[in-house]
Design an enzyme around this catalytic site. Structure first.
Site, PDB file in Angstrom:
ATOM      1  N   TRP A 164     -26.913   7.809   7.624  1.00 32.94           N
ATOM      2  CA  TRP A 164     -26.052   7.265   8.682  1.00 32.94           C
ATOM      3  C   TRP A 164     -26.652   7.521  10.055  1.00 32.94           C
ATOM      4  CZ3 TRP A 164     -21.125   5.380  10.124  1.00 32.94           C
ATOM      5  CH2 TRP A 164     -20.678   5.756  11.391  1.00 32.94           C
ATOM      6  N   ASN A 202     -25.397   7.258  14.350  1.00 30.29           N
ATOM      7  CA  ASN A 202     -24.555   6.733  15.420  1.00 30.29           C
ATOM      8  C   ASN A 202     -25.354   6.727  16.712  1.00 30.29           C
ATOM      9  OD1 ASN A 202     -23.384   9.495  14.510  1.00 30.29           O
ATOM     10  ND2 ASN A 202     -22.565   9.440  16.556  1.00 30.29           N
ATOM     11  N   ASP A 203     -24.947   7.450  17.739  1.00 33.00           N
ATOM     12  CA  ASP A 203     -25.502   7.263  19.081  1.00 33.00           C
ATOM     13  C   ASP A 203     -27.027   7.357  19.175  1.00 33.00           C
ATOM     14  OD1 ASP A 203     -22.828   7.849  19.176  1.00 33.00           O
ATOM     15  OD2 ASP A 203     -23.035   9.611  20.448  1.00 33.00           O
ATOM     16  N   GLN A 248     -28.296  10.168  16.518  1.00 31.71           N
ATOM     17  CA  GLN A 248     -27.374  10.954  15.705  1.00 31.71           C
ATOM     18  C   GLN A 248     -27.577  10.542  14.250  1.00 31.71           C
ATOM     19  OE1 GLN A 248     -24.442  13.274  16.965  1.00 31.71           O
ATOM     20  NE2 GLN A 248     -26.453  13.486  17.870  1.00 31.71           N
ATOM     21  N   TRP A 295     -20.585   9.355   8.590  1.00 30.97           N
ATOM     22  CA  TRP A 295     -20.823  10.313   9.671  1.00 30.97           C
ATOM     23  C   TRP A 295     -20.737  11.739   9.119  1.00 30.97           C
ATOM     24  CZ3 TRP A 295     -18.425  14.453  11.948  1.00 30.97           C
ATOM     25  CH2 TRP A 295     -18.912  14.842  13.205  1.00 30.97           C
ATOM     26  N   ARG A 353     -19.330  17.497  26.002  1.00 34.27           N
ATOM     27  CA  ARG A 353     -20.518  17.089  25.233  1.00 34.27           C
ATOM     28  C   ARG A 353     -21.309  15.979  25.923  1.00 34.27           C
ATOM     29  NH1 ARG A 353     -15.976  15.496  22.381  1.00 34.27           N
ATOM     30  NH2 ARG A 353     -15.618  13.253  22.214  1.00 34.27           N
ATOM     31  N   ASP A 354     -22.461  15.677  25.316  1.00 36.07           N
ATOM     32  CA  ASP A 354     -23.309  14.527  25.645  1.00 36.07           C
ATOM     33  C   ASP A 354     -23.964  14.607  27.024  1.00 36.07           C
ATOM     34  OD1 ASP A 354     -22.124  13.779  23.248  1.00 36.07           O
ATOM     35  OD2 ASP A 354     -20.693  12.413  24.180  1.00 36.07           O
ATOM     36  N   GLU A 373     -16.837  10.255  26.789  1.00 38.35           N
ATOM     37  CA  GLU A 373     -18.050  10.433  25.966  1.00 38.35           C
ATOM     38  C   GLU A 373     -19.299   9.726  26.508  1.00 38.35           C
ATOM     39  OE1 GLU A 373     -16.438  10.885  21.439  1.00 38.35           O
ATOM     40  OE2 GLU A 373     -17.212   8.936  21.948  1.00 38.35           O
TER      41      GLU A 373
HETATM   42  C1  FRU Z   1     -20.007   9.360  20.317  1.00 34.23           C
HETATM   43  C2  FRU Z   1     -19.951  10.794  19.831  1.00 34.23           C
HETATM   44  C3  FRU Z   1     -20.455  11.737  20.877  1.00 34.23           C
HETATM   45  C4  FRU Z   1     -20.897  12.906  20.070  1.00 34.23           C
HETATM   46  C5  FRU Z   1     -21.471  12.243  18.865  1.00 34.23           C
HETATM   47  C6  FRU Z   1     -21.321  13.025  17.602  1.00 34.23           C
HETATM   48  O1  FRU Z   1     -20.147   8.445  19.296  1.00 34.23           O
HETATM   49  O2  FRU Z   1     -18.636  11.106  19.462  1.00 34.23           O
HETATM   50  O3  FRU Z   1     -19.506  12.042  21.866  1.00 34.23           O
HETATM   51  O4  FRU Z   1     -21.831  13.686  20.741  1.00 34.23           O
HETATM   52  O5  FRU Z   1     -20.811  11.012  18.728  1.00 34.23           O
HETATM   53  O6  FRU Z   1     -21.981  12.406  16.542  1.00 34.23           O
END
Ligand code: FRU
Length: 732
Positions: A311, A313-314, A330, A338, A433-434, A482
């Site tokens: 998987w 994501n970001d 990610q 996830w 975060r981020d 985020e």
């Molecule tokens: C956004 C998020 C971020 C976090 C990440 C975790 O999609 O929720 O805020 O760092 O994904 O996977």
């Protein structure tokens, strides 16, 4: 009081004349009485005695035995408390029970305690909306505890959705209970590069622990030590959430174990059902297993990046460094969903073809590796670089408790080292975060934008640092959730008229000024992309000034069921600011580098299309296409492109573009619609109005439908120019 069910069993035994044997079951509790007997309840969740099935406001509870059960829904999900058994002696090899409700080993669970310590835990099956109130059989192997005095404790400390637990019929037995999961272990000698783990999409999450078996005459490095020495650990000793296949796997997750060549590894799995082939099927191999079809899979996007396995994501850590674009992301290497957040890593020299290199940030004692960014430390403010060789520095969130911001660095773009004095930013609140970092030249310092949730308010905190290690809070801005990004752009290319853009995960943004300390918005919060399934985008840092582009990639939520990978990225998008009558606005266009993927093309000569006219585009077999069109739609006309089952419709009266049902304003510019469509196997990206309208749209193209059709209705439309290109694969 002799519980009813026990009485019935004893009575039956007497009737058929069985003598009590050592292996007869011992009922610990069947919860058939009017109260809990010697069990002690605290709090309000458990009421004063067993429930007779479903409680008010609860979905139908099924699967329990007899009439009564423990049901901690006495005050709905908000009730909390504990229910503790009297001490008893463990006299059989197994303890079995029925269990349902919430799935949280800390807050909705049944625990077995010996000497005050939790030695076994079980939960219900539910941790998301939906689910079922059915109790199912479960149990523990306790042969190692026979003879010990134990206590059972049922806890409900959860107050949200599925904040309750149901338990019934707890029995000591020598019969292996149905549904029992037990730990398993095997050793594997490392003779080849990879250890392949069998994965089942959506499978139960298992904990896999890998360790080196000491052998005489060999040097032993603790795995963590070995990793720290060489940078970039090649795997994690404890992997918490592997979607492990007990039978035939959907795919294999490779772990690079080459560093342990010749050594003996022990692989332990915390829970396996009887007959599971998870451990026995683990294989070492010189290649990741099942990669024969890699990048040719039916739903693999052919010009959008997606990871080989697992998987994503970001996008994370996007930076141009030593001639390469670095795209981190990610990544869950051990599941289709996830979880287990690592930073995956890919590089490209041209923004088009990507080479995936393997994960660089592994979960550690600070938690899983959440999103963050990267910069090149040209002036070596951090001291991680060397003269002539600046370090690439990653700033990321470690999402443990507390959740903190950490740093890692590399001097070659291949080996990554975590900073030994992490974290660099302590927790503000649990929802922080981020980090996205940039060098602010006028004030000669690093600036970090960080998402911080405070009292349910979404804020972006602005911090500064002289060296990427020591950070100070400067200011905050409300209203973004985020994954912030923050950059400066000229308006219409005029470098004397620059503005700052603050954006975040949803792609909404504000334009304003930045004095080195504080961002002052000059616009309201504006909509970004106008499609679906585009999230958490970020832009590249350190693109050379002579290029000067601001290039963004978003997480493209292309769900690919049945594949060994899930989700992906958008194409790289060039961002610009342009002046409009409403003020400055962002535009999105695909980067020009993508043009080199153009293969066979078709040019349709200028013409006016009337309703009922034949489709002017000859069908060609391709599942990846680019369309460039310039159209003057007549009053009241509706222009439709049908592309592999997806409809892209321009409505001239509404000046609106609709992509597969998703409509967005797309005003004509000087009477013209300039349209770009990128169509891949699992998604479409549509651009209009010179980038003011960007509609990303995850979409699984119909496998056997290669149609490309253009038609008009309601009025004529002048096709000023139209070109269709088949796009070549970036994976070849
Ligand atoms: C956004 C998020 C971020 C976090 C990440 C975790 O999609 O929720 O805020 O760092 O994904 O996977």
């Amino acid at each position: 009081m002799l519980p009813l069910k026990t009485a019935a069993v004893l009575c039956l035994l007497t009737l058929v004349g069985f003598a009590a044997r050592a292996s007869d079951d011992i009922v610990i509790a069947d919860f058939e009485g009017g109260d809990y007997g010697q069990w002690k309840a605290t709090g309000d969740a458990f009421g004063t005695g067993p429930a007779q099935g479903t409680l008010p406001g609860q979905m139908a509870v099924t699967g329990f035995a007899g009439h009564g059960l423990v049901n901690s829904f006495h005050h709905g999900d908000t009730g909390v408390g504990t229910l503790t058994s009297p001490a008893f002696k463990i006299e059989r090899n197994y303890i079995r029970f029925l269990i349902g409700g919430g799935k949280n080993p800390e807050t909705t669970a049944l625990h077995l305690l010996v000497d005050g310590k939790v030695v076994r835990t079980a939960t219900g099956p539910n941790n998301q909306a939906g689910g079922s109130e059915q109790l199912g059989p479960d149990g523990w192997l306790v042969s190692d505890l026979v003879g010990k005095t134990a206590v059972l404790q049922i806890v409900d400390q959860a107050t949200g959705g599925w904040g309750h637990i149901n338990v019934d019929d707890i029995v000591q037995s020598d019969q292996r209970p149905k549904g029992l999961l037990s730990p398993g272990k095997r050793t594997i000698r490392v003779t080849q590069r990879f250890l392949n783990l069998p994965i089942k999409d959506g499978g139960a999450h298992r904990k896999v622990t890998i360790s080196l078996v000491p052998e005489s005459g060999k040097d032993h490095l603790d795995l963590q030590q070995a990793s720290a020495l060489k940078g970039t650990p090649d795997f994690l000793p404890v992997i918490n959430d592997v979607e492990l296949a007990d039978g035939t796997p959907d795919w294999w997750a490779p772990i690079d174990v080459s560093r342990y060549q010749g050594q003996l590894l022990s692989v332990e799995v915390d829970k396996l059902p009887e007959g599971s082939t998870a451990l026995s099927s683990m294989e070492s191999g010189d290649k990741p297993k099942g990669q024969e079809n890699l990048y040719q899979e039916s739903l693999r996007n052919q010009f959008h990046f997606s990871p080989q396995r697992g998987w994503n994501n970001d996008p994370n850590g996007m930076v141009f460094y030593r001639g390469e674009y670095h795209l981190f992301f990610q990544h869950n290497p051990y599941g289709w969903n996830w979880g287990n957040m690592h930073w995956g890593h890919a590089v490209s020299r041209d923004l088009v073809r990507w080479t995936e290199l393997g994960d660089v940030l592994y979960p550690d004692k600070f938690g899983p590796m959440f999103s963050g960014s990267a910069v090149v430390d040209w002036a070596n403010t951090s001291g991680f670089g060397k003269p002539g060789n600046p370090a690439q520095v990653l700033l990321y969130t470690a999402a443990g408790d507390p959740t903190v911001q950490c740093l890692a660095y590399s001097t070659d773009g291949r080996h990554y080292f975590k900073y030994d004095k992490n974290p660099v930013v302590p927790q503000f609140t649990g929802g922080n975060r981020d980090p996205k970092v940039l060098w602010h030249e006028p004030s000669k310092k690093w600036v970090m934008t960080l998402f911080v949730e405070t009292n349910h308010l979404n804020t972006i905190h602005f911090l500064s640092s002289p060296n990427l290690k020591d950070w100070t809070l400067m200011s905050t801005v409300d209203g973004f959730f985020e994954c912030p990004d923050f950059f400066e752009l000229p308006i219409d290319g005029n470098s004397a008229n620059k503005k700052w853009v603050l954006t975040a995960a949803s792609s909404e943004y504000m334009v304003g000024t930045f004095d080195g300390t504080r961002f002052t918005p000059e616009t309201a919060k504006l909509k970004g992309h106008l499609g679906r399934g585009f999230y958490a985008a970020q832009t590249f840092s350190d693109i050379p000034a002579k290029d000067g582009r601001r290039i963004q990639i978003g997480w493209f939520q292309t769900e690919t069921k049945g594949m060994a990978f899930n989700q992906g990225m958008t194409v790289p998008l060039e961002l610009k600011l342009t002046a409009t009558t409403d003020g400055p606005r962002l535009t999105w266009t695909p980067v020009r580098e993508l043009e080199k993927l153009r293969g066979k093309s078709q040019k349709i000569s200028a013409r006016t299309l009337q309703p009922g006219d034949a489709n002017p585009i000859a069908a060609s077999e391709s599942d990846t296409r680019e369309i460039r069109a310039e159209i003057e739609p007549g009053a009241g006309s509706e222009v439709t492109f049908n592309i592999r089952g997806a409809a892209i419709v321009y409505n001239a009266s509404k000046q609106e573009l609709t992509v597969n049902g998703q409509s967005a304003p797309a005003p004509l510019r000087a009477g013209k619609l300039r349209l770009t469509v990128l169509s891949d196997r699992a998604g479409l990206e549509v651009f209009a109005g010179d980038g003011l309208t960007y509609i990303p749209m995850p979409y699984i193209s119909k496998a056997d439908d290669h149609r490309l059709e253009l038609k008009v209705a309601g009025g004529s439309a002048k096709i000023v120019s139209l070109k269709v290109y088949n796009l070549n694969s970036i994976w070849k």
